[in-house]
Motif scaffolding. Structure first.
Motif, PDB file in Angstrom:
ATOM      1  N   PRO A   1      57.212  35.652  10.998  1.00 46.58           N
ATOM      2  CA  PRO A   1      55.779  35.320  10.925  1.00 46.58           C
ATOM      3  C   PRO A   1      55.454  33.988  11.590  1.00 46.58           C
ATOM      4  N   MET A   2      56.370  33.016  11.508  1.00 47.61           N
ATOM      5  CA  MET A   2      56.136  31.734  12.156  1.00 47.61           C
ATOM      6  C   MET A   2      56.110  31.886  13.672  1.00 47.61           C
ATOM      7  N   GLU A   3      57.031  32.698  14.207  1.00 44.16           N
ATOM      8  CA  GLU A   3      57.051  32.940  15.652  1.00 44.16           C
ATOM      9  C   GLU A   3      55.783  33.646  16.111  1.00 44.16           C
ATOM     10  N   VAL A   4      55.311  34.588  15.305  1.00 44.89           N
ATOM     11  CA  VAL A   4      54.074  35.304  15.636  1.00 44.89           C
ATOM     12  C   VAL A   4      52.890  34.344  15.646  1.00 44.89           C
ATOM     13  N   GLU A   5      52.816  33.479  14.633  1.00 45.74           N
ATOM     14  CA  GLU A   5      51.710  32.527  14.559  1.00 45.74           C
ATOM     15  C   GLU A   5      51.764  31.518  15.701  1.00 45.74           C
ATOM     16  N   MET A   6      52.966  31.070  16.056  1.00 47.02           N
ATOM     17  CA  MET A   6      53.100  30.115  17.156  1.00 47.02           C
ATOM     18  C   MET A   6      52.691  30.756  18.479  1.00 47.02           C
ATOM     19  N   ARG A   7      53.076  32.030  18.663  1.00 45.73           N
ATOM     20  CA  ARG A   7      52.686  32.731  19.881  1.00 45.73           C
ATOM     21  C   ARG A   7      51.168  32.913  19.944  1.00 45.73           C
ATOM     22  N   THR A   8      50.572  33.242  18.806  1.00 44.50           N
ATOM     23  CA  THR A   8      49.118  33.392  18.755  1.00 44.50           C
ATOM     24  C   THR A   8      48.427  32.072  19.055  1.00 44.50           C
TER      25      THR A   8
ATOM     26  N   HIS B   1      48.760  42.325  43.029  1.00 47.63           N
ATOM     27  CA  HIS B   1      48.966  41.375  41.930  1.00 47.63           C
ATOM     28  C   HIS B   1      48.992  42.093  40.597  1.00 47.63           C
ATOM     29  N   LEU B   2      49.954  41.727  39.758  1.00 51.14           N
ATOM     30  CA  LEU B   2      50.079  42.263  38.406  1.00 51.14           C
ATOM     31  C   LEU B   2      50.080  41.096  37.424  1.00 51.14           C
ATOM     32  N   GLY B   3      49.239  41.168  36.420  1.00 52.38           N
ATOM     33  CA  GLY B   3      49.221  40.091  35.433  1.00 52.38           C
ATOM     34  C   GLY B   3      47.853  39.477  35.268  1.00 52.38           C
ATOM     35  N   GLU B   4      47.852  38.254  34.731  1.00 53.53           N
ATOM     36  CA  GLU B   4      46.622  37.554  34.414  1.00 53.53           C
ATOM     37  C   GLU B   4      45.936  37.034  35.677  1.00 53.53           C
ATOM     38  N   PRO B   5      44.588  37.091  35.731  1.00 49.50           N
ATOM     39  CA  PRO B   5      43.874  36.531  36.890  1.00 49.50           C
ATOM     40  C   PRO B   5      43.942  35.011  36.934  1.00 49.50           C
ATOM     41  N   ASN B   6      44.159  34.400  35.777  1.00 52.08           N
ATOM     42  CA  ASN B   6      44.337  32.947  35.675  1.00 52.08           C
ATOM     43  C   ASN B   6      45.502  32.668  34.737  1.00 52.08           C
ATOM     44  N   PHE B   7      46.209  31.587  34.983  1.00 50.64           N
ATOM     45  CA  PHE B   7      47.321  31.248  34.104  1.00 50.64           C
ATOM     46  C   PHE B   7      47.432  29.731  33.987  1.00 50.64           C
ATOM     47  N   ILE B   8      48.274  29.301  33.051  1.00 51.02           N
ATOM     48  CA  ILE B   8      48.477  27.878  32.792  1.00 51.02           C
ATOM     49  C   ILE B   8      49.808  27.431  33.395  1.00 51.02           C
TER      50      ILE B   8
ATOM     51  N   MET C   1      53.354  40.853  43.259  1.00 51.18           N
ATOM     52  CA  MET C   1      53.386  39.537  42.613  1.00 51.18           C
ATOM     53  C   MET C   1      52.950  39.674  41.162  1.00 51.18           C
ATOM     54  N   GLN C   2      53.799  39.234  40.273  1.00 48.46           N
ATOM     55  CA  GLN C   2      53.494  39.298  38.837  1.00 48.46           C
ATOM     56  C   GLN C   2      53.495  37.892  38.255  1.00 48.46           C
ATOM     57  N   THR C   3      52.426  37.555  37.548  1.00 48.70           N
ATOM     58  CA  THR C   3      52.301  36.225  36.939  1.00 48.70           C
ATOM     59  C   THR C   3      52.192  36.354  35.423  1.00 48.70           C
ATOM     60  N   ASP C   4      52.734  35.365  34.742  1.00 47.42           N
ATOM     61  CA  ASP C   4      52.636  35.293  33.288  1.00 47.42           C
ATOM     62  C   ASP C   4      51.472  34.391  32.915  1.00 47.42           C
ATOM     63  N   LYS C   5      51.142  34.359  31.614  1.00 38.96           N
ATOM     64  CA  LYS C   5      49.997  33.566  31.180  1.00 38.96           C
ATOM     65  C   LYS C   5      50.311  32.085  31.139  1.00 38.96           C
ATOM     66  N   ASN C   6      51.572  31.749  30.960  1.00 39.65           N
ATOM     67  CA  ASN C   6      51.977  30.342  30.906  1.00 39.65           C
ATOM     68  C   ASN C   6      53.295  30.185  31.641  1.00 39.65           C
ATOM     69  N   VAL C   7      53.311  29.309  32.641  1.00 38.47           N
ATOM     70  CA  VAL C   7      54.505  29.072  33.455  1.00 38.47           C
ATOM     71  C   VAL C   7      54.909  27.612  33.305  1.00 38.47           C
ATOM     72  N   ARG C   8      56.181  27.380  33.012  1.00 33.74           N
ATOM     73  CA  ARG C   8      56.680  26.021  32.829  1.00 33.74           C
ATOM     74  C   ARG C   8      57.510  25.597  34.044  1.00 33.74           C
TER      75      ARG C   8
ATOM     76  N   GLU D   1      49.669  29.526  20.850  1.00 32.31           N
ATOM     77  CA  GLU D   1      49.845  29.209  22.269  1.00 32.31           C
ATOM     78  C   GLU D   1      48.891  30.015  23.139  1.00 32.31           C
ATOM     79  N   ASP D   2      48.729  31.306  22.811  1.00 31.38           N
ATOM     80  CA  ASP D   2      47.798  32.141  23.576  1.00 31.38           C
ATOM     81  C   ASP D   2      46.367  31.615  23.448  1.00 31.38           C
ATOM     82  N   SER D   3      45.999  31.182  22.242  1.00 25.20           N
ATOM     83  CA  SER D   3      44.647  30.657  22.026  1.00 25.20           C
ATOM     84  C   SER D   3      44.433  29.366  22.804  1.00 25.20           C
ATOM     85  N   VAL D   4      45.449  28.494  22.828  1.00 22.71           N
ATOM     86  CA  VAL D   4      45.345  27.242  23.572  1.00 22.71           C
ATOM     87  C   VAL D   4      45.203  27.517  25.067  1.00 22.71           C
ATOM     88  N   ASP D   5      46.032  28.422  25.591  1.00 24.22           N
ATOM     89  CA  ASP D   5      45.970  28.761  27.016  1.00 24.22           C
ATOM     90  C   ASP D   5      44.610  29.344  27.382  1.00 24.22           C
TER      91      ASP D   5
END
Length: 206
Positions: A178-185, A77-84, A7-14, A187-191
């Motif tokens: 750079p905008m995509e990098v900043e947006m990803r950063t 399990h592979l991935g984050e122990p907690n996710f959004i 089982m692999q989970t990502d940090k943010n699942v929609r 989102e990661d900070s918010v999560d």
């Protein structure tokens, strides 16, 4: 011999539906097709109607549900122990609202950037610099409009294009902008913040 479920989970699942199954939040793999099919339909939770937003989910809770469904399954399990878990409206956002936001952001960015550039030019006194450079190289009186202003104006535009690695819908290279990098950063900070706040609340109420 018990089946092994990877089982692999990502940090943010929609998701866009209320009843959340295991296959909605994780990528699953198992050598036993029957076990895989049964695990995919394991119910994780049900989100209240109209309660759109972000919800922190602990993988340990999911593992308990899987073990309750089939105690013989071995889980890797592979991935984050907690996710959004992000619950979005099934119909999506209204187009006119999206267009309005785009126009608003473009106007703020345009006038904000113009003001910042003018403020910078005033602070460093760019007109006087061009005046001194022009008269030093040509020996003639500076009129205020020369190749310096034209080249500088073109250079600012080209510099912005190369820096943001984007022109219209085309990207100059395959690297993220750079905008995509900043947006990803961002989102990661918010999560991470949402997960940490939930863990802190759990410790305080525990």
């Amino acid at each position: 011999m018990s089946a092994v479920l990877y089982m692999q989970t990502d940090k943010n699942v929609r998701v866009d539906h209320r009843d959340i199954r295991l296959q909605d939040v994780a990528a699953l793999s198992c050598s036993d097709p029957a076990v895989l099919a049964r695990m995919q339909t394991v119910k994780i939770c049900t989100i209240r109607e109209e309660q759109y937003g972000r919800y922190p989910v602990a993988v340990s809770d999911i593992l308990q549900k899987i073990q309750k469904e089939d105690p013989k399954v071995e889980i890797v399990h592979l991935g984050e122990p907690n996710f959004i878990l992000t619950f979005e409206r099934p119909e999506g956002k209204k187009r006119w609202m999206q267009a309005l936001k785009v126009v608003f952001v473009c106007l703020v960015t345009f006038f904000g950037t113009a003001f910042s550039i003018m403020t910078f030019h005033t602070d460093v006194d760019v007109p006087s610099l061009f005046h001194n450079i022009y008269e030093s190289f040509t020996g003639r009186s500076y009129t205020g409009v020369s190749i310096l202003e034209i080249s500088y104006s073109i250079g600012i535009g080209l510099g912005a294009v190369f820096f943001f690695n984007h022109f219209g819908r085309r990207k100059l290279t395959q690297d993220p902008t750079p905008m995509e990098v900043e947006m990803r950063t961002y989102e990661d900070s918010v999560d991470t913040t949402i997960i940490e706040q939930q863990e802190r609340k759990g410790r305080e109420t525990g």
